[in-house]
Design a protein around this motif. Structure first.
Motif, short mmCIF file in Angstrom:
data_model
loop_
_atom_site.label_atom_id
_atom_site.label_comp_id
_atom_site.label_asym_id
_atom_site.label_seq_id
_atom_site.Cartn_x
_atom_site.Cartn_y
_atom_site.Cartn_z
N ALA A 184 34.78 17.29 6.47
CA ALA A 184 34.32 16.05 6.97
C ALA A 184 33.64 14.92 5.78
O ALA A 184 33.01 15.59 4.84
N GLY A 185 33.85 13.98 5.92
CA GLY A 185 33.56 12.82 5.00
C GLY A 185 33.91 13.05 3.45
O GLY A 185 33.01 12.85 2.54
N GLY A 186 35.05 13.85 3.18
CA GLY A 186 35.55 13.92 1.81
C GLY A 186 35.09 15.17 1.34
O GLY A 186 35.25 15.65 0.29
N ALA A 187 34.18 16.32 2.19
CA ALA A 187 33.89 17.43 1.52
C ALA A 187 34.03 18.42 2.60
O ALA A 187 34.05 18.25 3.59
N ARG A 188 33.99 19.64 2.19
CA ARG A 188 34.27 20.85 2.92
C ARG A 188 33.03 21.71 2.81
O ARG A 188 32.45 21.83 1.68
N GLN A 189 32.63 22.23 3.91
CA GLN A 189 31.41 23.21 4.19
C GLN A 189 31.92 24.40 4.87
O GLN A 189 32.48 24.51 5.86
N ILE A 190 31.51 25.64 4.12
CA ILE A 190 32.07 26.89 4.82
C ILE A 190 30.58 27.78 4.66
O ILE A 190 29.81 27.55 3.86
N GLY A 191 30.10 28.25 5.99
CA GLY A 191 28.78 28.89 6.14
C GLY A 191 28.58 29.67 7.21
O GLY A 191 29.03 29.43 8.29
#
Length: 160
Positions: free
Chosen positions: A121-128
């Motif tokens: 989202a918003g140009g970034a990827r978060q994985i956690g």
């Protein structure tokens, strides 16, 4: 902050239970709630606000804590946040593992679950990894969320 909210959710569940007592055992009700929970997860992964709305009690006493730590009180705040955030989502994979359902009463349940979240989202990827908790009550023939908390439990990898 997360632990304060976690404690508050547990307190709500215990107070709603009355003076205590054992949880209700009803496999049919548990299966119906599990189906509703799975549908909620699918709606999240579709990331469309209109598909999520039926899963929440649309009242001022709704409380939702997002993995970022942001807290939304009441359906108005939560729905506004969903409508502003979800259109920025390109891809979402919320994957609960082994949700545990505790029927506090025949119409009140606590669902806890570890999860992984892969979000772009918003140009970034978060994985956690994280831990989730939802408090559901059956009203008008449908299970609805009264309180929810999703918290990251480990380091979140951010990729741009």
């Amino acid at each position: 902050m997360r632990y304060v909210l976690l404690g508050a959710l547990l307190t709500v569940a215990l107070v709603a239970c009355g003076a205590g007592g054992a949880p209700v055992t009803d496999r049919v009700t548990e299966a119906a709630l599990r189906a509703r929970f799975d549908a909620w997860v699918s709606a999240w992964n579709a990331h469309h606000p209109d598909s999520l709305a039926p899963f929440y009690v649309q009242a001022d006493y709704l409380s939702v804590t997002w993995p970022t730590g942001e807290v939304k009180r009441g359906w108005t705040q939560e729905s506004e946040y969903q409508r502003s955030f979800l259109p920025t989502v390109v891809a979402m994979n919320l994957a609960p593992q082994s949700p545990r359902i505790v029927l506090v009463r025949s119409n009140l349940a606590l669902v806890t679950f570890p999860f992984t979240l892969d979000l772009t989202a918003g140009g970034a990827r978060q994985i956690g990894p994280g831990q989730g908790m939802t408090l559901w009550q059956k009203e008008g023939g449908a299970w609805r969320i009264y309180a929810a908390q999703l918290s990251y439990t480990g380091g979140v990898k951010v990729r741009v």
